[in-house]
Design a protein around this motif. Structure first.
Motif, PDB file in Angstrom:
ATOM      1  N   MET A  97      15.046  16.091  54.601  1.00 48.01           N
ATOM      2  CA  MET A  97      15.243  16.611  53.256  1.00 48.01           C
ATOM      3  C   MET A  97      15.700  18.064  53.364  1.00 48.01           C
ATOM      4  SD  MET A  97      12.509  16.874  50.110  1.00 48.01           S
ATOM      5  CE  MET A  97      12.288  15.099  50.077  1.00 48.01           C
ATOM      6  N   MET A  98      16.714  18.424  52.593  1.00 51.84           N
ATOM      7  CA  MET A  98      17.262  19.768  52.623  1.00 51.84           C
ATOM      8  C   MET A  98      17.360  20.305  51.202  1.00 51.84           C
ATOM      9  SD  MET A  98      20.832  21.125  54.332  1.00 51.84           S
ATOM     10  CE  MET A  98      21.823  20.198  53.153  1.00 51.84           C
ATOM     11  N   GLY A  99      16.918  21.556  51.021  1.00 54.17           N
ATOM     12  CA  GLY A  99      16.920  22.150  49.697  1.00 54.17           C
ATOM     13  C   GLY A  99      18.281  22.727  49.308  1.00 54.17           C
ATOM     14  N   LEU A 100      18.430  22.981  48.031  1.00 59.23           N
ATOM     15  CA  LEU A 100      19.670  23.542  47.484  1.00 59.23           C
ATOM     16  C   LEU A 100      19.319  24.592  46.446  1.00 59.23           C
ATOM     17  CD1 LEU A 100      22.780  23.455  47.263  1.00 59.23           C
ATOM     18  CD2 LEU A 100      22.511  21.713  45.478  1.00 59.23           C
ATOM     19  N   LEU A 101      20.028  25.698  46.503  1.00 59.74           N
ATOM     20  CA  LEU A 101      19.782  26.817  45.591  1.00 59.74           C
ATOM     21  C   LEU A 101      21.061  27.167  44.854  1.00 59.74           C
ATOM     22  CD1 LEU A 101      17.782  29.052  44.647  1.00 59.74           C
ATOM     23  CD2 LEU A 101      18.714  30.471  46.479  1.00 59.74           C
ATOM     24  N   CYS A 102      20.969  27.288  43.545  1.00 58.66           N
ATOM     25  CA  CYS A 102      22.127  27.671  42.730  1.00 58.66           C
ATOM     26  C   CYS A 102      22.181  29.197  42.611  1.00 58.66           C
ATOM     27  CB  CYS A 102      22.051  27.037  41.338  1.00 58.66           C
ATOM     28  SG  CYS A 102      22.096  25.228  41.364  1.00 58.66           S
ATOM     29  N   LEU A 103      23.361  29.760  42.782  1.00 64.09           N
ATOM     30  CA  LEU A 103      23.539  31.208  42.714  1.00 64.09           C
ATOM     31  C   LEU A 103      23.801  31.641  41.286  1.00 64.09           C
ATOM     32  CD1 LEU A 103      25.829  31.757  45.849  1.00 64.09           C
ATOM     33  CD2 LEU A 103      23.338  31.976  45.677  1.00 64.09           C
ATOM     34  N   THR A 104      23.370  32.823  40.972  1.00 67.38           N
ATOM     35  CA  THR A 104      23.599  33.427  39.657  1.00 67.38           C
ATOM     36  C   THR A 104      24.374  34.729  39.844  1.00 67.38           C
ATOM     37  OG1 THR A 104      21.468  34.567  39.774  1.00 67.38           O
ATOM     38  CG2 THR A 104      21.493  32.413  38.711  1.00 67.38           C
ATOM     39  N   ASP A 105      24.727  35.361  38.744  1.00 67.07           N
ATOM     40  CA  ASP A 105      25.451  36.623  38.824  1.00 67.07           C
ATOM     41  C   ASP A 105      24.628  37.671  39.558  1.00 67.07           C
ATOM     42  OD1 ASP A 105      27.556  35.558  37.539  1.00 67.07           O
ATOM     43  OD2 ASP A 105      27.194  36.507  35.594  1.00 67.07           O
ATOM     44  N   GLY A 106      25.292  38.364  40.456  1.00 71.78           N
ATOM     45  CA  GLY A 106      24.622  39.399  41.222  1.00 71.78           C
ATOM     46  C   GLY A 106      23.922  38.898  42.466  1.00 71.78           C
ATOM     47  N   LEU A 107      23.950  37.603  42.670  1.00 77.41           N
ATOM     48  CA  LEU A 107      23.289  37.020  43.840  1.00 77.41           C
ATOM     49  C   LEU A 107      24.326  36.224  44.614  1.00 77.41           C
ATOM     50  CD1 LEU A 107      20.575  36.607  45.308  1.00 77.41           C
ATOM     51  CD2 LEU A 107      20.276  34.507  43.971  1.00 77.41           C
ATOM     52  N   GLY A 108      24.676  36.718  45.819  1.00 75.62           N
ATOM     53  CA  GLY A 108      25.712  36.051  46.611  1.00 75.62           C
ATOM     54  C   GLY A 108      25.178  35.219  47.762  1.00 75.62           C
TER      55      GLY A 108
END
Length: 219
Positions: free
Chosen positions: A94-105
């Motif tokens: 199992m591998m996680g996934l993270l969504c990026l937001t403004d200001g976070l690269g």
């Protein structure tokens, strides 16, 4: 919690000590939510509300007005500690996934499942044009820490085996002989020693018989 990662330190032990010293006394670390509570909270908070919050953050331009006080995110997501199945097929990893937001690269997800843990990241192509190189850096760093831990764990066993070998080579010391206490001879022993005394030796001279007269020598 905001924690420095010590990326400015090249030495492995110095970097680990730096991160440990900055996080072990943190109030956020002592108030951290446990894995079980985090899993229960994730069931109550739907992904829809999280998506709406991210869209609101982007549309209001909050990242441009007040940038986040951090450059990346590392989140720990506890997974199921037992194997799960789908139509009879067991999930292997199992591998996680993270969504990026403004200001976070750049964002990292540490996902656990049964007896393994995976580290994955999501990066912006403009800020990180070569994510494969960054993935190789994480792999190399993990192998360095793994080898360091193996050396530290093997050191006590080597010292113990060396002491054991030295003890086996050393000659065994003999215990001092115990002195026997002098005992007084008993009455029975005295009688035995007196009975074993020899009679006086007989001489060759004959003793005259009783009543025999002594003859005078002739003149």
């Amino acid at each position: 919690m905001i924690a420095p990662l010590g990326t400015h330190l090249e030495d492995l032990t110095e970097r680990l000590d730096f991160v440990y010293s900055r996080t072990t006394n943190s109030k956020a670390m002592s108030d951290a939510v446990g894995a079980r509570n985090m899993t229960e909270m994730s069931k109550v908070s739907p992904a829809l509300f999280m998506a709406l919050g991210a869209q609101l953050y982007t549309r209001l331009g909050l990242a441009n007005r007040m940038g986040p006080p951090f450059s990346t995110v590392v989140t720990n997501v506890p997974g199921p500690p037992v194997p799960i199945y789908s139509s009879g097929a067991q999930l292997e990893s199992m591998m996680g996934l993270l969504c990026l937001t403004d200001g976070l690269g750049l964002g990292h997800v540490v996902q656990s499942y049964c007896s393994e843990a995976t580290i994955s990241f999501t990066a912006c192509r403009k800020l990180m044009p070569d994510p494969d190189f960054y993935a190789q850096c994480i792999q190399d760093s993990f192998e360095e820490y793994r080898d360091l831990a193996a050396k530290l764990n093997a050191a006590p066993t080597k010292n113990a085996s060396a002491k054991k070998a030295a003890a086996q080579k050393a000659p065994a010391k003999k215990a001092p002989a115990k002195k026997r206490a002098a005992t007084k001879p008993t009455a029975a022993a005295k009688s035995r020693t007196s009975s074993t005394k020899k009679a006086p030796a007989k001489t060759g001279r004959k003793t005259p018989a009783k009543g025999a007269s002594k003859r005078k020598p002739k003149t």
